[in-house]
Design a protein around this motif. Sequence first.
Motif, PDB file in Angstrom:
ATOM      1  N   ARG A   1     -17.928  -0.587 -41.719  1.00 49.89           N
ATOM      2  CA  ARG A   1     -19.006  -0.596 -40.714  1.00 49.89           C
ATOM      3  C   ARG A   1     -19.286  -1.994 -40.163  1.00 49.89           C
ATOM      4  N   GLY A   2     -18.379  -2.928 -40.446  1.00 47.97           N
ATOM      5  CA  GLY A   2     -18.552  -4.264 -39.876  1.00 47.97           C
ATOM      6  C   GLY A   2     -19.360  -5.210 -40.724  1.00 47.97           C
ATOM      7  N   ALA A   3     -19.434  -4.973 -42.038  1.00 49.62           N
ATOM      8  CA  ALA A   3     -20.164  -5.875 -42.926  1.00 49.62           C
ATOM      9  C   ALA A   3     -19.435  -7.218 -43.039  1.00 49.62           C
ATOM     10  N   LEU A   4     -20.159  -8.228 -43.498  1.00 55.42           N
ATOM     11  CA  LEU A   4     -19.587  -9.568 -43.657  1.00 55.42           C
ATOM     12  C   LEU A   4     -18.379  -9.526 -44.577  1.00 55.42           C
ATOM     13  N   GLN A   5     -17.271 -10.090 -44.128  1.00 57.05           N
ATOM     14  CA  GLN A   5     -16.040 -10.233 -44.916  1.00 57.05           C
ATOM     15  C   GLN A   5     -15.477  -8.887 -45.385  1.00 57.05           C
ATOM     16  N   ASP A   6     -15.746  -7.830 -44.625  1.00 61.92           N
ATOM     17  CA  ASP A   6     -15.273  -6.501 -44.997  1.00 61.92           C
ATOM     18  C   ASP A   6     -13.954  -6.192 -44.297  1.00 61.92           C
ATOM     19  N   ILE A   7     -12.896  -6.072 -45.074  1.00 63.86           N
ATOM     20  CA  ILE A   7     -11.594  -5.657 -44.556  1.00 63.86           C
ATOM     21  C   ILE A   7     -11.004  -4.627 -45.517  1.00 63.86           C
ATOM     22  N   ASP A   8      -9.904  -4.013 -45.123  1.00 61.18           N
ATOM     23  CA  ASP A   8      -9.207  -3.086 -46.009  1.00 61.18           C
ATOM     24  C   ASP A   8      -8.391  -3.903 -47.006  1.00 61.18           C
ATOM     25  N   GLN A   9      -9.013  -4.244 -48.121  1.00 59.71           N
ATOM     26  CA  GLN A   9      -8.386  -5.106 -49.114  1.00 59.71           C
ATOM     27  C   GLN A   9      -7.328  -4.366 -49.929  1.00 59.71           C
ATOM     28  N   MET A  10      -7.533  -3.104 -50.135  1.00 59.84           N
ATOM     29  CA  MET A  10      -6.608  -2.327 -50.965  1.00 59.84           C
ATOM     30  C   MET A  10      -5.203  -2.292 -50.365  1.00 59.84           C
ATOM     31  N   SER A  11      -5.130  -2.175 -49.030  1.00 60.21           N
ATOM     32  CA  SER A  11      -3.809  -2.096 -48.401  1.00 60.21           C
ATOM     33  C   SER A  11      -3.039  -3.408 -48.542  1.00 60.21           C
ATOM     34  N   LEU A  12      -3.751  -4.520 -48.704  1.00 56.28           N
ATOM     35  CA  LEU A  12      -3.096  -5.813 -48.904  1.00 56.28           C
ATOM     36  C   LEU A  12      -2.427  -5.894 -50.270  1.00 56.28           C
ATOM     37  N   PHE A  13      -3.086  -5.335 -51.281  1.00 58.03           N
ATOM     38  CA  PHE A  13      -2.634  -5.570 -52.652  1.00 58.03           C
ATOM     39  C   PHE A  13      -1.805  -4.432 -53.248  1.00 58.03           C
ATOM     40  N   LYS A  14      -1.819  -3.275 -52.650  1.00 59.27           N
ATOM     41  CA  LYS A  14      -1.006  -2.176 -53.188  1.00 59.27           C
ATOM     42  C   LYS A  14       0.480  -2.513 -53.247  1.00 59.27           C
ATOM     43  N   PRO A  15       1.059  -3.204 -52.250  1.00 60.53           N
ATOM     44  CA  PRO A  15       2.484  -3.556 -52.372  1.00 60.53           C
ATOM     45  C   PRO A  15       2.757  -4.664 -53.392  1.00 60.53           C
ATOM     46  N   LEU A  16       1.708  -5.377 -53.814  1.00 63.16           N
ATOM     47  CA  LEU A  16       1.886  -6.546 -54.674  1.00 63.16           C
ATOM     48  C   LEU A  16       1.575  -6.276 -56.139  1.00 63.16           C
ATOM     49  N   CYS A  17       0.845  -5.220 -56.403  1.00 60.09           N
ATOM     50  CA  CYS A  17       0.290  -5.011 -57.741  1.00 60.09           C
ATOM     51  C   CYS A  17       0.754  -3.699 -58.357  1.00 60.09           C
ATOM     52  N   LYS A  18       0.854  -3.687 -59.672  1.00 57.60           N
ATOM     53  CA  LYS A  18       1.232  -2.483 -60.407  1.00 57.60           C
ATOM     54  C   LYS A  18       0.148  -1.418 -60.348  1.00 57.60           C
ATOM     55  N   PHE A  19      -1.099  -1.861 -60.191  1.00 58.55           N
ATOM     56  CA  PHE A  19      -2.244  -0.953 -60.230  1.00 58.55           C
ATOM     57  C   PHE A  19      -3.339  -1.548 -59.355  1.00 58.55           C
ATOM     58  N   CYS A  20      -3.944  -0.719 -58.518  1.00 53.88           N
ATOM     59  CA  CYS A  20      -5.072  -1.132 -57.685  1.00 53.88           C
ATOM     60  C   CYS A  20      -6.177  -0.089 -57.802  1.00 53.88           C
ATOM     61  N   ALA A  21      -7.402  -0.542 -57.893  1.00 50.00           N
ATOM     62  CA  ALA A  21      -8.535   0.384 -57.967  1.00 50.00           C
ATOM     63  C   ALA A  21      -9.724  -0.205 -57.235  1.00 50.00           C
ATOM     64  N   SER A  22     -10.503   0.668 -56.633  1.00 46.59           N
ATOM     65  CA  SER A  22     -11.752   0.269 -55.995  1.00 46.59           C
ATOM     66  C   SER A  22     -12.892   0.962 -56.727  1.00 46.59           C
ATOM     67  N   ILE A  23     -13.758   0.186 -57.332  1.00 45.12           N
ATOM     68  CA  ILE A  23     -14.883   0.723 -58.091  1.00 45.12           C
ATOM     69  C   ILE A  23     -15.882   1.368 -57.120  1.00 45.12           C
ATOM     70  N   ARG A  24     -16.381   2.547 -57.481  1.00 49.79           N
ATOM     71  CA  ARG A  24     -17.385   3.216 -56.644  1.00 49.79           C
ATOM     72  C   ARG A  24     -18.712   3.363 -57.375  1.00 49.79           C
ATOM     73  N   THR A  25     -18.698   3.392 -58.695  1.00 50.75           N
ATOM     74  CA  THR A  25     -19.927   3.494 -59.487  1.00 50.75           C
ATOM     75  C   THR A  25     -19.837   2.529 -60.663  1.00 50.75           C
ATOM     76  N   VAL A  26     -20.989   2.130 -61.205  1.00 51.57           N
ATOM     77  CA  VAL A  26     -21.024   1.169 -62.307  1.00 51.57           C
ATOM     78  C   VAL A  26     -20.344   1.740 -63.547  1.00 51.57           C
TER      79      VAL A  26
END
Length: 588
Positions: A113-138
């Motif tokens: 929604r245009g927040a400060l420093q908000d980009i699609d970070q997951m797409s950057l790291f999926k080709p580089l990392c064995k595992f990627c996760a985005s936390i949604r709840t504590v």
Amino acid sequence: MTETKSPRNGGESVAEVLRAHGIKFVFTLVGGHISPILVACEKLGIRIVDTRHEATAVFAADAVARLSGTVGVAVVTAGPGLTNTVTAVKNAQMAESPLLLMGGAAATLLQGRGALQDIDQMSLFKPLCKFCASIRTVREIVPTVRKALAIAQSGTPGPVFIEIPIDTLYPFHLVAEEVQVKNPPKGLMGKIVTWYLKNHVMNIFAGAWEARDVSPLPVDIPYATDDQVQKCIELLSRAKKPVIVLGSQVTLPPTPADDIKKALETLGIPCFLGGMARGILGKNSPIHIRQNRRDALKEADLVLLAGTVCDFRLSYGRVLNRRSTIIAVNRDKKQLLKNSDLFWKPTVAIQGDAGSFLLRLSKGLKGHRCPEEWPQKLKAGDVTKENANRCKADEKTERHLNPLKVLHCVDELMSDDSIIVADGGDFVGTAAYIMRPRGPLRWLDPGAFGTLGVGGGFALGAKLCRPESEVWIIYGDGSLGYSVAEFDTFTRHKTPVIALVGNDACWSQISRDQVSILGSNVACGLAFTDYHIVADGFGGKGYLIGREDEDRLSDIISQAQKESREGKATLLNVLIGVTGFREGSISI
């Protein structure tokens, strides 16, 4: 159930898992998105080490992973903080270093929604990392971090990435206050919006502080089968001229590097060492062969590739004799068979851990040793080549100092507990032939990616892991530019390393071919910059060394070592001339 009165935050959950996994250092460049993680880690006794660039933080974590046998950890802020790490993460992937990168992110409700420093970070790291996760709840934090740490170390080690949005890191009351609508619309729509936002926050914190297991999960490591080991024992027992080529994988846990050293000495087979395996046989081993590798591989009747890949470093497999028996051992199937469809073919290919394989091989061959005339012949070739290099070190360059002489001098004065960090092109390429790591895990270079800029971070991580060791960074003047600002970090965090800068005012490794092929030195020229003054400005101690200092070279190096022992990071800005030593080396 949501505990709305709890003052706890998600950063505490991260810190608890890291402490349970024996993590001693977290490298960072601070940002508001990640502050709760840093503060919580510090409270639990995990040392927070802040750098002047995010790439340095990841490089430092990489070094810790290599030297400690644990996972290196870096935490950086959202957006540009994470994009600044991409090269370092890719380097860790190609170097097979177990590394956890955690990055801040915009609040879950505001992503996209245009927040400060908000980009699609997951797409950057999926080709580089064995595992990627985005936390949604504590409540996801603890199991996700545990899983990531296990995956980083399992199979072929490598980097993993967790994105942790800001609203999962701060306490409930702050998040609820930030999310609530100050002046909601009237009517049904206003009630729906208010309910939705409240429900969203309640879900983020639902079950957040329930007791959870934070202990390490099992790590999955592939091993050679008994039948595979037995077959290789039989092949080696018949070999007259075997050679072992060791790569970085042999230094991976769970096999201690000192045990591998003993196994290799028992076998008595001549060894070529690359990457982190450099130094595994100590400074002066009769079975460590440093020169004439291509000739030795062509003559060998059996070659054991222990964690070594047939990429550009072995001419894609073309240096191997097609009539030789080839045993290849690698944790990664793609690396194990790389280019085997073109230039070489393994007799036995084993997807498994190279270090433990060598121990089992040594045990199975107990009482059998390689015929001694073979390593003696190869060692004699070493002596001839190295004597020639010493003669070249005594030659006068047109101006400034002969780089070979400088490196020989440093190698002779370097302490027995030294760690060498290699960051550069031409000067470092020369150093690789001259400088001798004193023991296992005492050489750090970027690996197959050939990344410039690793020096500051690698040295920082190395000095923190081994504070009693003398840590040397061998810099080219070009590569120094990437991390010279980390002299500020060395000063603030009391990590007194020694930087040796080969200053020839040029990107020489590129210039050599560019000038000869294309007739121009464009973009290759630098200046004989006063890097020693830069080190002084950051709180270190700099020395300028030119031809007029040649007779005092040993004294100046010894003084720098003394300064380092007394707590001062030092930089030797050595003006060097041009030699023909590196003619014919590759730059592309």
